[in-house]
Design a protein around this motif. Structure first.
Motif, PDB file in Angstrom:
ATOM      1  N   ARG A 346      -6.425   4.269   1.082  1.00 19.38           N
ATOM      2  CA  ARG A 346      -5.205   3.981   1.840  1.00 19.38           C
ATOM      3  C   ARG A 346      -4.172   3.311   0.954  1.00 19.38           C
ATOM      4  O   ARG A 346      -4.466   2.356   0.249  1.00 19.38           O
ATOM      5  CB  ARG A 346      -5.502   3.070   3.034  1.00 19.38           C
ATOM      6  CG  ARG A 346      -4.290   2.936   3.975  1.00 19.38           C
ATOM      7  CD  ARG A 346      -4.488   1.867   5.039  1.00 19.38           C
ATOM      8  NE  ARG A 346      -4.246   0.530   4.506  1.00 19.38           N
ATOM      9  CZ  ARG A 346      -4.259  -0.581   5.222  1.00 19.38           C
ATOM     10  NH1 ARG A 346      -4.548  -0.535   6.530  1.00 19.38           N
ATOM     11  NH2 ARG A 346      -4.021  -1.753   4.664  1.00 19.38           N
ATOM     12  N   ILE A 347      -2.941   3.844   1.033  1.00 15.46           N
ATOM     13  CA  ILE A 347      -1.802   3.216   0.361  1.00 15.46           C
ATOM     14  C   ILE A 347      -0.877   2.725   1.460  1.00 15.46           C
ATOM     15  O   ILE A 347      -0.573   3.471   2.400  1.00 15.46           O
ATOM     16  CB  ILE A 347      -0.997   4.232  -0.485  1.00 15.46           C
ATOM     17  CG1 ILE A 347      -1.912   5.144  -1.296  1.00 15.46           C
ATOM     18  CG2 ILE A 347      -0.013   3.509  -1.379  1.00 15.46           C
ATOM     19  CD1 ILE A 347      -1.146   6.276  -2.001  1.00 15.46           C
ATOM     20  N   SER A 348      -0.396   1.491   1.347  1.00 17.26           N
ATOM     21  CA  SER A 348       0.637   1.001   2.259  1.00 17.26           C
ATOM     22  C   SER A 348       1.961   1.033   1.510  1.00 17.26           C
ATOM     23  O   SER A 348       2.048   0.561   0.383  1.00 17.26           O
ATOM     24  CB  SER A 348       0.317  -0.433   2.694  1.00 17.26           C
ATOM     25  OG  SER A 348       1.498  -1.045   3.190  1.00 17.26           O
ATOM     26  N   TYR A 349       2.994   1.595   2.164  1.00 20.97           N
ATOM     27  CA  TYR A 349       4.313   1.590   1.520  1.00 20.97           C
ATOM     28  C   TYR A 349       5.226   0.529   2.136  1.00 20.97           C
ATOM     29  O   TYR A 349       6.456   0.598   2.010  1.00 20.97           O
ATOM     30  CB  TYR A 349       4.948   2.985   1.515  1.00 20.97           C
ATOM     31  CG  TYR A 349       5.029   3.697   2.855  1.00 20.97           C
ATOM     32  CD1 TYR A 349       6.093   3.474   3.715  1.00 20.97           C
ATOM     33  CD2 TYR A 349       4.036   4.581   3.245  1.00 20.97           C
ATOM     34  CE1 TYR A 349       6.169   4.130   4.944  1.00 20.97           C
ATOM     35  CE2 TYR A 349       4.103   5.245   4.465  1.00 20.97           C
ATOM     36  CZ  TYR A 349       5.171   5.014   5.312  1.00 20.97           C
ATOM     37  OH  TYR A 349       5.229   5.657   6.518  1.00 20.97           O
ATOM     38  N   ALA A 350       4.620  -0.462   2.788  1.00 19.07           N
ATOM     39  CA  ALA A 350       5.386  -1.616   3.264  1.00 19.07           C
ATOM     40  C   ALA A 350       5.619  -2.532   2.066  1.00 19.07           C
ATOM     41  O   ALA A 350       4.998  -3.590   1.934  1.00 19.07           O
ATOM     42  CB  ALA A 350       4.629  -2.333   4.375  1.00 19.07           C
ATOM     43  N   ALA A 351       6.478  -2.085   1.158  1.00 20.34           N
ATOM     44  CA  ALA A 351       6.709  -2.795  -0.097  1.00 20.34           C
ATOM     45  C   ALA A 351       8.097  -2.425  -0.617  1.00 20.34           C
ATOM     46  O   ALA A 351       8.688  -1.439  -0.163  1.00 20.34           O
ATOM     47  CB  ALA A 351       5.645  -2.391  -1.123  1.00 20.34           C
ATOM     48  N   ALA A 352       8.576  -3.201  -1.586  1.00 20.05           N
ATOM     49  CA  ALA A 352       9.876  -2.895  -2.203  1.00 20.05           C
ATOM     50  C   ALA A 352       9.789  -1.553  -2.923  1.00 20.05           C
ATOM     51  O   ALA A 352       8.719  -1.176  -3.434  1.00 20.05           O
ATOM     52  CB  ALA A 352      10.238  -4.000  -3.203  1.00 20.05           C
ATOM     53  N   ASP A 353      10.909  -0.844  -3.000  1.00 19.76           N
ATOM     54  CA  ASP A 353      10.923   0.457  -3.682  1.00 19.76           C
ATOM     55  C   ASP A 353      10.389   0.353  -5.109  1.00 19.76           C
ATOM     56  O   ASP A 353       9.667   1.238  -5.576  1.00 19.76           O
ATOM     57  CB  ASP A 353      12.357   1.020  -3.745  1.00 19.76           C
ATOM     58  CG  ASP A 353      12.815   1.543  -2.388  1.00 19.76           C
ATOM     59  OD1 ASP A 353      12.061   1.374  -1.398  1.00 19.76           O
ATOM     60  OD2 ASP A 353      13.918   2.117  -2.316  1.00 19.76           O
ATOM     61  N   SER A 354      10.752  -0.745  -5.798  1.00 27.07           N
ATOM     62  CA  SER A 354      10.324  -0.877  -7.196  1.00 27.07           C
ATOM     63  C   SER A 354       8.798  -0.930  -7.283  1.00 27.07           C
ATOM     64  O   SER A 354       8.205  -0.391  -8.221  1.00 27.07           O
ATOM     65  CB  SER A 354      10.938  -2.136  -7.816  1.00 27.07           C
ATOM     66  OG  SER A 354      10.550  -3.265  -7.056  1.00 27.07           O
ATOM     67  N   VAL A 355       8.163  -1.560  -6.291  1.00 27.65           N
ATOM     68  CA  VAL A 355       6.697  -1.653  -6.279  1.00 27.65           C
ATOM     69  C   VAL A 355       6.101  -0.270  -5.983  1.00 27.65           C
ATOM     70  O   VAL A 355       5.144   0.170  -6.629  1.00 27.65           O
ATOM     71  CB  VAL A 355       6.229  -2.700  -5.235  1.00 27.65           C
ATOM     72  CG1 VAL A 355       4.712  -2.767  -5.179  1.00 27.65           C
ATOM     73  CG2 VAL A 355       6.831  -4.070  -5.545  1.00 27.65           C
ATOM     74  N   ILE A 356       6.694   0.431  -5.005  1.00 25.02           N
ATOM     75  CA  ILE A 356       6.209   1.779  -4.674  1.00 25.02           C
ATOM     76  C   ILE A 356       6.328   2.674  -5.920  1.00 25.02           C
ATOM     77  O   ILE A 356       5.408   3.423  -6.253  1.00 25.02           O
ATOM     78  CB  ILE A 356       7.013   2.376  -3.492  1.00 25.02           C
ATOM     79  CG1 ILE A 356       6.813   1.518  -2.232  1.00 25.02           C
ATOM     80  CG2 ILE A 356       6.602   3.826  -3.221  1.00 25.02           C
ATOM     81  CD1 ILE A 356       7.701   1.897  -1.053  1.00 25.02           C
ATOM     82  N   GLU A 357       7.462   2.563  -6.641  1.00 25.99           N
ATOM     83  CA  GLU A 357       7.674   3.404  -7.829  1.00 25.99           C
ATOM     84  C   GLU A 357       6.645   3.107  -8.925  1.00 25.99           C
ATOM     85  O   GLU A 357       6.107   4.025  -9.548  1.00 25.99           O
ATOM     86  CB  GLU A 357       9.107   3.221  -8.350  1.00 25.99           C
ATOM     87  CG  GLU A 357      10.077   4.098  -7.572  1.00 25.99           C
ATOM     88  CD  GLU A 357      11.518   3.600  -7.601  1.00 25.99           C
ATOM     89  OE1 GLU A 357      11.811   2.626  -8.343  1.00 25.99           O
ATOM     90  OE2 GLU A 357      12.345   4.178  -6.857  1.00 25.99           O
ATOM     91  N   ARG A 358       6.350   1.819  -9.109  1.00 34.74           N
ATOM     92  CA  ARG A 358       5.319   1.471 -10.113  1.00 34.74           C
ATOM     93  C   ARG A 358       3.962   2.010  -9.670  1.00 34.74           C
ATOM     94  O   ARG A 358       3.158   2.482 -10.486  1.00 34.74           O
ATOM     95  CB  ARG A 358       5.261  -0.039 -10.322  1.00 34.74           C
ATOM     96  CG  ARG A 358       6.452  -0.581 -11.128  1.00 34.74           C
ATOM     97  CD  ARG A 358       6.528  -2.108 -11.058  1.00 34.74           C
ATOM     98  NE  ARG A 358       5.375  -2.759 -11.658  1.00 34.74           N
ATOM     99  CZ  ARG A 358       4.896  -3.953 -11.273  1.00 34.74           C
ATOM    100  NH1 ARG A 358       5.472  -4.617 -10.296  1.00 34.74           N
ATOM    101  NH2 ARG A 358       3.855  -4.470 -11.873  1.00 34.74           N
TER     102      ARG A 358
END
Ligand code: PMP
Length: 369
Positions: A346-358
């Motif tokens: 499971r990946i959560s994308y409840a995060a800043a875009d920069s974190v999702i991109e990393r």
């Protein structure tokens, strides 16, 4: 020598899987954290102000067990406008989790079977067992859709309850209108209780949200403010359903949780007037960012809601893949926490875009290895 103090009922489940992940996470320095089950935006200002105002004006005592009128009446009116069911009653619970605990204690006798769709929110399996029930898992891989015929086939004279969750944790998959109607009508026909966990209801991106309660007047619905208003620590949820069930849950709440925190109830009443559409649009965009970033390299079902994506692990084992991800400073959750299978993560994308991109960068690197 305190081991014999511990009651047998606590041994029916263990949390070693998730604890192992927490232990590994604790050793990580500044991880790329895509494991979080709560929004990354803050509680809206008017909600904070309403809570502070409640505290400053002395609304700090016990709340009524069933909830403060300021919140309960507003929720009741909203639910009545949506469904118009004659026998639908509502109370305010100590988070959605409190509502789940009280549902199990109110409905499940030892030996009763409870139908759960695999993968499932972790608490479902544990709470059914804690109440002495037997979780009956229906496998929904690989598309995580609900096959009503499979449910019909799993029903026995011992089946007491069906647990539904849409949009779902951990897959993000949402029920179609046909699935909601099929399961709702099946439960009604067989006189089996149906619980719909709608905590991610506001996070629906493509199709309008459909509740099985539209098709089955006796559906028990649990919802709350944790995810929609980022109030996870404030512990406000609510449950509505047939009056006899709700009255039983209120009776149990009186001798367990007592009430949801009073200042948080005043704040939740204010939250109901705060538009959240811009946050939801942001999360739809984040979903697309993540799914578009990995779908050429991973087998992944594009989710219609919540803030999770549940891809298949390259190499076959979700647990082994997550260990590799953690070794690359990416924190995600192995699917075997939520499932009898160990094939996904499971990946959560409840995060800043920069974190999702990393995160995407690491996932792409790991897929190519
Ligand atoms: N149901 C689901 C499906 C969830 O994902 C969660 C939170 N992770 C809950 C219930 C519990 O939420 P609450 O904070 O309202 O207890």
């Amino acid at each position: 020598m305190t081991a014999h103090w511990i009651a047998d009922r606590t041994r029916v489940f263990d949390s070693s899987g998730i604890r192992k992940i927490f232990d590994l996470a604790a050793q990580m320095k500044d991880p790329i954290n895509l494991s979080i089950g709560q929004p990354d935006f803050d509680v809206p200002e008017p909600v904070k102000e309403a809570c502070i105002e409640a505290i400053s004006t002395g609304k700090n005592g016990y709340a009524l067990t069933q909830g403060m009128p300021v919140l309960r009446d507003k929720l009741t009116a909203q639910v009545a406008a949506e469904y118009g069911h004659a026998d639908r009653k509502l109370f305010v619970s100590s988070g959605t989790s409190g509502g789940l605990v009280l549902t199990m204690l109110s409905l499940v006798n030892p030996g009763d079977e409870v139908i759960v769709f695999d993968p499932y929110f972790v608490m479902y399996d544990s709470l059914v067992r804690l109440a002495g029930g037997v979780p009956v898992k229906i496998d929904t891989y690989p598309d995580f859709r609900i096959d009503v015929q499979k449910v019909a086939d799993a029903i026995t004279p011992k089946t007491k309850l069906i647990l539904l969750n849409s949009p779902a944790n951990p897959t993000g998959v949402t029920l179609s209108a046909a699935e909601a109607e099929g399961i709702a009508r099946l439960a009604a026909e067989k006189n089996i209780a149906l619980l719909s966990d709608e905590i991610y209801r506001k996070f629906t991106y493509d199709e309008p949200f459909v509740s099985p309660a539209r098709f089955n007047e006796q559906t028990i619905v649990i919802d709350g403010f944790s995810k929609s208003y980022a109030m996870t620590g404030w512990r406000v949820g609510y449950v509505h359903g047939p009056a006899a069930v709700i009255d039983t849950m209120i009776k149990l709440q009186q001798y367990s949780f007592v009430c949801a925190p009073q200042p948080a109830q005043w704040a939740a009443a204010a939250a109901m007037d705060v538009p959240m559409e811009s946050h939801i649009a942001e999360y739809r965009r984040k979903r697309d960012l993540l799914v578009d970033g990995i779908s050429d390299l991973y087998e992944v079902v594009k989710p219609g809601g919540a803030f999770y994506v549940y891809p298949k692990a390259p190499g076959g084992s979700g647990a082994a893949f997550v260990e590799k991800a953690i070794a690359n400073n990416l924190l995600i959750i192995p699917g075997n926490i939520f499932s009898q299978r160990d094939s996904h993560f499971r990946i959560s994308y409840a995060a800043a875009d920069s974190v999702i991109e990393r995160g995407i960068e690491v996932l792409r690197k790991l897929a190519k290895k």
